[in-house]
Scaffold this active site. Structure first.
Site, PDB file in Angstrom:
ATOM      1  N   ASP A 292      -3.554  -4.054  54.975  1.00  0.00           N
ATOM      2  CA  ASP A 292      -5.075  -4.781  55.461  1.00  0.00           C
ATOM      3  C   ASP A 292      -6.075  -4.102  55.403  1.00  0.00           C
ATOM      4  OD1 ASP A 292      -5.208  -7.760  57.264  1.00  0.00           O
ATOM      5  OD2 ASP A 292      -6.900  -6.433  56.892  1.00  0.00           O
TER       6      ASP A 292
ATOM      7  N   PHE B 269      -1.572 -12.601  51.859  1.00  0.00           N
ATOM      8  CA  PHE B 269      -2.354 -13.279  52.702  1.00  0.00           C
ATOM      9  C   PHE B 269      -3.709 -12.808  52.887  1.00  0.00           C
ATOM     10  CE2 PHE B 269       2.136 -14.846  53.907  1.00  0.00           C
ATOM     11  CZ  PHE B 269       1.835 -15.868  53.839  1.00  0.00           C
TER      12      PHE B 269
ATOM     13  N   SER C 171      -4.443 -23.231  49.571  1.00  0.00           N
ATOM     14  CA  SER C 171      -4.952 -24.033  50.942  1.00  0.00           C
ATOM     15  C   SER C 171      -4.937 -25.314  50.480  1.00  0.00           C
ATOM     16  CB  SER C 171      -6.327 -23.354  51.459  1.00  0.00           C
ATOM     17  OG  SER C 171      -6.927 -24.074  52.226  1.00  0.00           O
TER      18      SER C 171
ATOM     19  N   HIS D 151      -7.689 -26.932  51.503  1.00  0.00           N
ATOM     20  CA  HIS D 151      -8.897 -26.971  51.113  1.00  0.00           C
ATOM     21  C   HIS D 151      -9.122 -27.047  49.809  1.00  0.00           C
ATOM     22  CE1 HIS D 151     -10.209 -27.335  55.016  1.00  0.00           C
ATOM     23  NE2 HIS D 151      -9.438 -26.192  55.707  1.00  0.00           N
TER      24      HIS D 151
ATOM     25  N   TYR E 190     -14.945 -21.588  49.363  1.00  0.00           N
ATOM     26  CA  TYR E 190     -13.500 -21.192  50.062  1.00  0.00           C
ATOM     27  C   TYR E 190     -12.408 -22.078  49.234  1.00  0.00           C
ATOM     28  CZ  TYR E 190      -9.233 -20.877  52.900  1.00  0.00           C
ATOM     29  OH  TYR E 190      -7.977 -20.784  53.342  1.00  0.00           O
TER      30      TYR E 190
ATOM     31  N   ARG F 234      -5.800 -34.203  62.759  1.00  0.00           N
ATOM     32  CA  ARG F 234      -5.764 -33.992  61.446  1.00  0.00           C
ATOM     33  C   ARG F 234      -4.339 -33.035  61.283  1.00  0.00           C
ATOM     34  NH1 ARG F 234      -8.062 -29.423  59.090  1.00  0.00           N
ATOM     35  NH2 ARG F 234      -7.825 -29.677  56.903  1.00  0.00           N
TER      36      ARG F 234
HETATM   37  N1  LIG Z   1      -4.530 -19.892  58.958  1.00  0.00           N
HETATM   38  C1  LIG Z   1      -4.049 -20.999  58.379  1.00  0.00           C
HETATM   39  O1  LIG Z   1      -3.629 -21.973  58.596  1.00  0.00           O
HETATM   40  C2  LIG Z   1      -4.413 -20.877  56.798  1.00  0.00           C
HETATM   41  C3  LIG Z   1      -4.458 -22.279  56.103  1.00  0.00           C
HETATM   42  C4  LIG Z   1      -4.462 -22.306  54.672  1.00  0.00           C
HETATM   43  C5  LIG Z   1      -4.662 -20.975  53.884  1.00  0.00           C
HETATM   44  N2  LIG Z   1      -4.559 -19.852  54.711  1.00  0.00           N
HETATM   45  C6  LIG Z   1      -4.700 -18.606  53.972  1.00  0.00           C
HETATM   46  O2  LIG Z   1      -3.657 -17.868  54.291  1.00  0.00           O
HETATM   47  C7  LIG Z   1      -4.260 -16.351  54.358  1.00  0.00           C
HETATM   48  C8  LIG Z   1      -4.030 -15.891  55.864  1.00  0.00           C
HETATM   49  O3  LIG Z   1      -4.825 -16.686  56.581  1.00  0.00           O
HETATM   50  P1  LIG Z   1      -5.225 -16.147  58.109  1.00  0.00           P
HETATM   51  O4  LIG Z   1      -5.448 -17.219  59.040  1.00  0.00           O
HETATM   52  O5  LIG Z   1      -4.146 -15.156  58.788  1.00  0.00           O
HETATM   53  O6  LIG Z   1      -6.540 -15.348  57.966  1.00  0.00           O
HETATM   54  P2  LIG Z   1      -7.484 -14.355  58.795  1.00  0.00           P
HETATM   55  O7  LIG Z   1      -8.780 -14.503  58.505  1.00  0.00           O
HETATM   56  O8  LIG Z   1      -6.653 -14.196  60.249  1.00  0.00           O
HETATM   57  O9  LIG Z   1      -6.811 -13.020  58.095  1.00  0.00           O
HETATM   58  C9  LIG Z   1      -7.069 -12.771  56.587  1.00  0.00           C
HETATM   59  C10 LIG Z   1      -6.806 -11.055  56.869  1.00  0.00           C
HETATM   60  O10 LIG Z   1      -7.404 -10.628  55.303  1.00  0.00           O
HETATM   61  C11 LIG Z   1      -7.893  -9.409  55.634  1.00  0.00           C
HETATM   62  N3  LIG Z   1      -8.825  -9.293  54.508  1.00  0.00           N
HETATM   63  C12 LIG Z   1     -10.034  -9.824  54.143  1.00  0.00           C
HETATM   64  N4  LIG Z   1     -10.752  -9.394  53.161  1.00  0.00           N
HETATM   65  C13 LIG Z   1     -10.122  -8.296  52.954  1.00  0.00           C
HETATM   66  C14 LIG Z   1     -10.328  -7.402  51.994  1.00  0.00           C
HETATM   67  N5  LIG Z   1     -11.200  -7.321  51.154  1.00  0.00           N
HETATM   68  N6  LIG Z   1      -9.240  -6.327  51.739  1.00  0.00           N
HETATM   69  C15 LIG Z   1      -8.339  -6.302  52.484  1.00  0.00           C
HETATM   70  N7  LIG Z   1      -7.863  -7.194  53.443  1.00  0.00           N
HETATM   71  C16 LIG Z   1      -8.764  -8.074  53.519  1.00  0.00           C
HETATM   72  C17 LIG Z   1      -8.748  -9.546  56.756  1.00  0.00           C
HETATM   73  O11 LIG Z   1      -9.017  -8.319  57.623  1.00  0.00           O
HETATM   74  C18 LIG Z   1      -7.686 -10.310  57.726  1.00  0.00           C
HETATM   75  O12 LIG Z   1      -6.897  -9.526  58.649  1.00  0.00           O
HETATM   76  C19 LIG Z   1      -5.771 -16.462  53.942  1.00  0.00           C
HETATM   77  O13 LIG Z   1      -5.844 -16.285  52.686  1.00  0.00           O
HETATM   78  C20 LIG Z   1      -6.184 -18.062  54.142  1.00  0.00           C
HETATM   79  O14 LIG Z   1      -7.103 -18.391  53.303  1.00  0.00           O
HETATM   80  C21 LIG Z   1      -4.486 -19.581  56.017  1.00  0.00           C
END
Ligand SMILES: NC(=O)c1ccc[n+]([C@@H]2O[C@H](COP(=O)([O-])OP(=O)(O)OC[C@H]3O[C@@H](n4cnc5c(N)ncnc54)[C@H](O)[C@@H]3O)[C@@H](O)[C@H]2O)c1
Length: 270
Positions: free
Chosen positions: A32, A69, A109, A111, A134, A172
């Protein structure tokens, strides 16, 4: 799979999956741009910014499979989405190719398909209908996964994740909820199934109100263990606290659809 890399390790999903991954593979590398708060003795963390290809190549060294992720996980400005999810996602797939990574699991996602009405039941082969910048970036990531699979032979699984957590939080989410243990099961199929080339799954637990046909995931052996309706009362009580949202309540993507909405489609959603 000897060495598995998980990007986004400091985020919500990364934090939930880290303890579940311990001991599953001989080596798990967490990455990360921020250091995760809950690292245990024995966890291996390497910081990298997805926007920097050199740094991403370094974390992909010797890696067999990636759980991707990392990225911007909500609607943002074009700059925010562009750097983390367009440039960052490209760098991830390109570094994976250069370093000979065999499998990539891409966190797509709901979305990406958020502008399908809740009254429709859709499979994974529908035309994308993203509900946000997004969502567009997730369609882009799925397309990259398809390209790197077909052109470079990387096994890629795009998981159109609903909403991950221990319980569904509102009405939802009774339709789109994904328990983290079921997410792990989907990730393991992506990393370990011998026949994976390029596939799209929905990231959903056993949700009786689902809007999605997830038979593709089931055909790969997915058997979710968690059932949204077990939490119906709690979810509906939480829903009752929320204001009505004419556009958001009509479409699958919810509030992502109503944000910045200017179209005149009152005839459709009332
Ligand atoms: N949480 C959900 O229910 C959900 C639903 C659909 C999709 N997603 C996808 O799953 C993934 C994880 O989701 P989440 O809820 O844990 O998100 P989150 O925002 O909690 O975690 C994302 C992580 O990515 C890191 N990050 C962002 N930009 C970065 C970069 N340039 N370089 C390195 N690290 C970077 C951030 O520091 C963060 O820790 C994301 O891609 C999100 O779009 C999540």
């Amino acid at each position: 799979m000897k060495r598995v890399l998980m990007t986004g390790a400091a985020g919500g999903i990364g934090t939930m999956l880290t303890p579940l991954l311990r001991g599953l593979y001989p080596e798990v590398v967490l990455s990360d741009m921020r250091t995760p708060k809950e690292l245990a003795a024995g966890d291996k963390f390497v910081a990298a910014n997805l926007e920097n290809l050199d740094e991403v190549e370094k974390i992909c060294e010797g890696v067999d499979g990636i759980l991707h992720f990392g990225g911007y996980s909500i609607e943002g400005t074009w700059d925010q989405i562009h750097s983390a999810n367009i440039v960052g996602c490209y760098n991830l797939f390109e570094a994976a190719r250069r370093k000979g990574v065999k499998r990539v699991i891409f966190a797509s996602s709901n979305h990406a398909i958020g502008f399908y009405p809740r009254t429709t039941h859709i499979g994974t082969d529908v035309t994308p209908r993203p509900d946000s910048r997004y969502g567009v970036s997730k369609v882009f990531g799925e397309a990259l996964g398809s390209l790197y699979s077909d052109k470079h032979g990387i096994g890629v699984l795009s998981i159109r994740i609903g909403n991950v957590g221990p319980i569904p939080l509102d009405h939802r989410r009774l339709s789109i909820w994904l328990h983290q243990e079921d997410l792990l099961q989907l990730c393991r199929i992506g990393l370990e199934h011998p026949e994976l080339s390029y596939e799209v799954f929905y990231g959903a637990s056993f949700n009786e109100r689902t809007w999605w046909d997830n038979s593709n995931a089931y055909s790969y052996g997915y058997r979710p263990k968690h059932r949204a309706e077990d939490f119906r009362e709690h979810a509906m009580a939480e829903q009752a606290k929320l204001p009505a949202d004419k556009v958001g309540d009509f479409y699958q993507g919810g509030g992502f659809c109503s944000a910045e909405y200017t179209a005149d489609k009152k005839d459709i959603w009332g």
